[in-house]
Design a protein around this motif. Sequence first.
Motif, mmCIF file in Angstrom:
data_model
loop_
_atom_site.group_PDB
_atom_site.id
_atom_site.type_symbol
_atom_site.label_atom_id
_atom_site.label_comp_id
_atom_site.label_asym_id
_atom_site.label_seq_id
_atom_site.Cartn_x
_atom_site.Cartn_y
_atom_site.Cartn_z
ATOM 1 N N LEU A 1 0.837 -1.196 0.000
ATOM 2 C CA LEU A 1 0.000 0.000 0.000
ATOM 3 C C LEU A 1 0.871 1.244 0.000
ATOM 4 C CD1 LEU A 1 -2.837 -1.014 2.488
ATOM 5 C CD2 LEU A 1 -2.615 -1.433 0.042
ATOM 6 N N ILE A 2 1.919 1.191 0.787
ATOM 7 C CA ILE A 2 2.788 2.363 0.880
ATOM 8 C C ILE A 2 3.537 2.629 -0.412
ATOM 9 C CG2 ILE A 2 4.919 3.189 1.939
ATOM 10 C CD1 ILE A 2 3.654 1.848 4.557
ATOM 11 N N VAL A 3 4.114 1.575 -0.992
ATOM 12 C CA VAL A 3 4.835 1.767 -2.249
ATOM 13 C C VAL A 3 3.873 2.308 -3.303
ATOM 14 C CG1 VAL A 3 6.033 0.606 -4.137
ATOM 15 C CG2 VAL A 3 6.629 0.071 -1.777
ATOM 16 N N LEU A 4 2.665 1.771 -3.313
ATOM 17 C CA LEU A 4 1.696 2.240 -4.297
ATOM 18 C C LEU A 4 1.410 3.721 -4.115
ATOM 19 C CD1 LEU A 4 -0.114 1.608 -6.648
ATOM 20 C CD2 LEU A 4 -1.892 0.906 -5.053
ATOM 21 N N ARG A 5 1.219 4.109 -2.854
ATOM 22 C CA ARG A 5 0.931 5.511 -2.618
ATOM 23 C C ARG A 5 2.110 6.405 -2.998
ATOM 24 N NH1 ARG A 5 -2.757 6.667 1.718
ATOM 25 N NH2 ARG A 5 -1.316 5.652 3.155
ATOM 26 N N VAL A 6 3.281 5.965 -2.637
ATOM 27 C CA VAL A 6 4.479 6.762 -2.971
ATOM 28 C C VAL A 6 4.565 6.981 -4.477
ATOM 29 C CG1 VAL A 6 7.004 6.713 -3.072
ATOM 30 C CG2 VAL A 6 5.825 6.113 -0.953
ATOM 31 N N VAL A 7 4.377 5.913 -5.246
ATOM 32 C CA VAL A 7 4.488 6.042 -6.693
ATOM 33 C C VAL A 7 3.339 6.879 -7.251
ATOM 34 C CG1 VAL A 7 4.534 4.804 -8.878
ATOM 35 C CG2 VAL A 7 5.758 3.904 -6.912
ATOM 36 N N ALA A 8 2.153 6.687 -6.679
ATOM 37 C CA ALA A 8 0.981 7.407 -7.186
ATOM 38 C C ALA A 8 1.099 8.901 -6.928
ATOM 39 C CB ALA A 8 -0.289 6.858 -6.547
ATOM 40 N N GLU A 9 1.705 9.241 -5.790
ATOM 41 C CA GLU A 9 1.799 10.658 -5.436
ATOM 42 C C GLU A 9 3.108 11.292 -5.871
ATOM 43 O OE1 GLU A 9 1.064 10.856 -1.260
ATOM 44 O OE2 GLU A 9 -1.091 10.388 -1.479
ATOM 45 N N GLY A 10 4.074 10.448 -6.242
ATOM 46 C CA GLY A 10 5.386 10.967 -6.614
ATOM 47 C C GLY A 10 5.378 11.553 -8.007
ATOM 48 N N ARG A 11 6.515 12.085 -8.381
ATOM 49 C CA ARG A 11 6.617 12.650 -9.713
ATOM 50 C C ARG A 11 6.880 11.540 -10.739
ATOM 51 N NH1 ARG A 11 11.094 12.240 -10.988
ATOM 52 N NH2 ARG A 11 13.041 12.102 -9.824
ATOM 53 N N GLN A 12 6.953 11.945 -12.004
ATOM 54 C CA GLN A 12 7.188 10.963 -13.048
ATOM 55 C C GLN A 12 8.535 10.272 -12.860
ATOM 56 O OE1 GLN A 12 6.732 12.526 -17.029
ATOM 57 N NE2 GLN A 12 4.843 11.340 -17.171
ATOM 58 N N HIS A 13 8.586 9.050 -13.347
ATOM 59 C CA HIS A 13 9.791 8.214 -13.298
ATOM 60 C C HIS A 13 10.691 8.454 -12.099
ATOM 61 C CE1 HIS A 13 11.368 11.687 -15.527
ATOM 62 N NE2 HIS A 13 10.432 11.476 -16.420
ATOM 63 N N MET A 14 10.285 7.915 -10.961
ATOM 64 C CA MET A 14 11.079 7.999 -9.733
ATOM 65 C C MET A 14 12.117 6.879 -9.705
ATOM 66 S SD MET A 14 8.120 8.525 -6.846
ATOM 67 C CE MET A 14 9.251 8.985 -5.516
ATOM 68 N N GLY A 15 13.283 7.189 -9.210
ATOM 69 C CA GLY A 15 14.304 6.166 -9.016
ATOM 70 C C GLY A 15 13.904 5.254 -7.860
ATOM 71 N N VAL A 16 14.423 4.028 -7.881
ATOM 72 C CA VAL A 16 14.089 3.068 -6.843
ATOM 73 C C VAL A 16 14.497 3.595 -5.477
ATOM 74 C CG1 VAL A 16 14.538 0.751 -5.959
ATOM 75 C CG2 VAL A 16 14.258 1.114 -8.408
ATOM 76 N N ASP A 17 15.634 4.242 -5.420
ATOM 77 C CA ASP A 17 16.117 4.773 -4.145
ATOM 78 C C ASP A 17 15.177 5.851 -3.606
ATOM 79 O OD1 ASP A 17 16.887 6.138 -6.433
ATOM 80 O OD2 ASP A 17 18.503 7.200 -5.399
ATOM 81 N N GLU A 18 14.641 6.652 -4.505
ATOM 82 C CA GLU A 18 13.663 7.663 -4.087
ATOM 83 C C GLU A 18 12.426 7.005 -3.493
ATOM 84 O OE1 GLU A 18 12.933 11.328 -6.819
ATOM 85 O OE2 GLU A 18 13.726 9.733 -8.114
ATOM 86 N N VAL A 19 11.917 6.022 -4.239
ATOM 87 C CA VAL A 19 10.742 5.302 -3.765
ATOM 88 C C VAL A 19 11.034 4.711 -2.395
ATOM 89 C CG1 VAL A 19 9.169 3.380 -4.176
ATOM 90 C CG2 VAL A 19 9.982 4.761 -6.105
ATOM 91 N N PHE A 20 12.217 4.118 -2.281
ATOM 92 C CA PHE A 20 12.594 3.487 -1.024
ATOM 93 C C PHE A 20 12.610 4.490 0.127
ATOM 94 C CE2 PHE A 20 16.216 1.991 1.759
ATOM 95 C CZ PHE A 20 15.436 1.070 2.442
ATOM 96 N N ARG A 21 13.270 5.617 -0.090
ATOM 97 C CA ARG A 21 13.353 6.613 0.999
ATOM 98 C C ARG A 21 11.975 7.113 1.416
ATOM 99 N NH1 ARG A 21 17.903 8.373 -1.577
ATOM 100 N NH2 ARG A 21 16.733 9.956 -2.721
ATOM 101 N N GLU A 22 11.160 7.436 0.445
ATOM 102 C CA GLU A 22 9.804 7.909 0.739
ATOM 103 C C GLU A 22 9.022 6.847 1.518
ATOM 104 O OE1 GLU A 22 7.813 10.728 -0.742
ATOM 105 O OE2 GLU A 22 9.817 11.623 -0.883
ATOM 106 N N ALA A 23 9.137 5.624 1.028
ATOM 107 C CA ALA A 23 8.381 4.530 1.642
ATOM 108 C C ALA A 23 8.866 4.293 3.059
ATOM 109 C CB ALA A 23 8.525 3.261 0.817
ATOM 110 N N GLN A 24 10.182 4.394 3.237
ATOM 111 C CA GLN A 24 10.751 4.150 4.545
ATOM 112 C C GLN A 24 10.336 5.209 5.555
ATOM 113 O OE1 GLN A 24 15.049 4.144 4.841
ATOM 114 N NE2 GLN A 24 14.981 2.062 5.636
#
Lengths: 160, 160
Positions: A23-46
């Motif tokens: 759920l968290i990863v989904l939200r991060v990607v849904a609310e994040g900007r276009q083409h996020m790096g994995v590390d970005e997704v990870f930090r946000e999710a964490q």
Amino acid sequence: MTSYEQLLQVLRDEGHRLTPQRLIVLRVVAEGRQHMGVDEVFREAQSAYPFMDLATVYRTLRLFKQVGLVTEVAIGDRLHYELTHPDDRHHHMVCRVCHGAFNLSPHYLEEFNSTLVNEFGFIPDLDHFTIAGVCVNCRPQSPEEVGVGSEEFTLDEGAT
Amino acid sequence: MTSYEQLLQVLRDEGHRLTPQRLIVLRVVAEGRQHMGVDEVFREAQSAYPFMDLATVYRTLRLFKQVGLVTEVAIGDRLHYELTHPDDRHHHMVCRVCHGAFNLSPHYLEEFNSTLVNEFGFIPDLDHFTIAGVCVNCRPQSPEEVGVGSEEFTLDEGAT
DNA sequence: TTTCTTTTTGCAATGAGTTGCAAATACTTG
DNA sequence: CAAGTATTTGCAACTCATTGCAAAAAGAAA
């Protein structure tokens, strides 16, 4: 905008479990900007869920890609992800110099696609396609061209 | 066939040193089959020169690619290399199922290339291009199609 | 041939991404 | 809502590929 609930339904429909991590990863990607790096997704999710593990992020993004929720874009040899908008599917042109990713309408690949299918029986993976190169802004210009350059082209790097 | 001496001259001309390691990797690639995996190149090279290091093989192949001696083909997310034949340049269609790599004439990308340049000022890297997908032989066939299949298509996987 | 400079090698460490496996947990059924 | 099972997680180990660095070797100059 695609409702968050609908996205969850996609997962449920295919028999995947709705874990807090997903759920968290989904939200991060849904609310994040276009083409996020994995590390970005990870930090946000964490920051939303401190126990988040990097391997889980990788696995989750791979799953999301598989079910079509997200699109994978290889930018400068690193993987990036963005939410798939069914009404705005596009490919990417990625600049080797500035690492910018520009959208490319699927229309530009239709002919290439049919050619491969008709002439070779080869069915290319064109759900999403990334082509590397050099964008207008980073392109070396010949002297006469200087100052005339970029305005004539439309490179859509904006948010979807 | 391109003479071995000519290949060496390419390296020398660009000011690169002719080390035993480089000579061996060059010979392995020149005598090997199309699109060899790095591990294959390494094993072959090592059997000719036991002190060969994997990092050296990677660096050497990268150098060879840079000077145009070899062409890099990404097959199933691993890097493969083959000798560049200036008179038979081609792109590759790589099958996701059987991992076979089939040649594709540059001609099929000419139009796509000009479109990107003219419409977006984007200069795509099309020296060599690899497109993933499913080849005729691995393609699921509809019942009526069975037995009619592959003969109508030409997929060139043969040696160059 | 010897000396000098610059490139290249080998090795070990690193980075991105994946995987095996035991422990944890989401969903199912009673 | 308790018990069962199949999936998922976290962790550590691993793979492919790259890189920093000191030692070795190629080519240029003397």
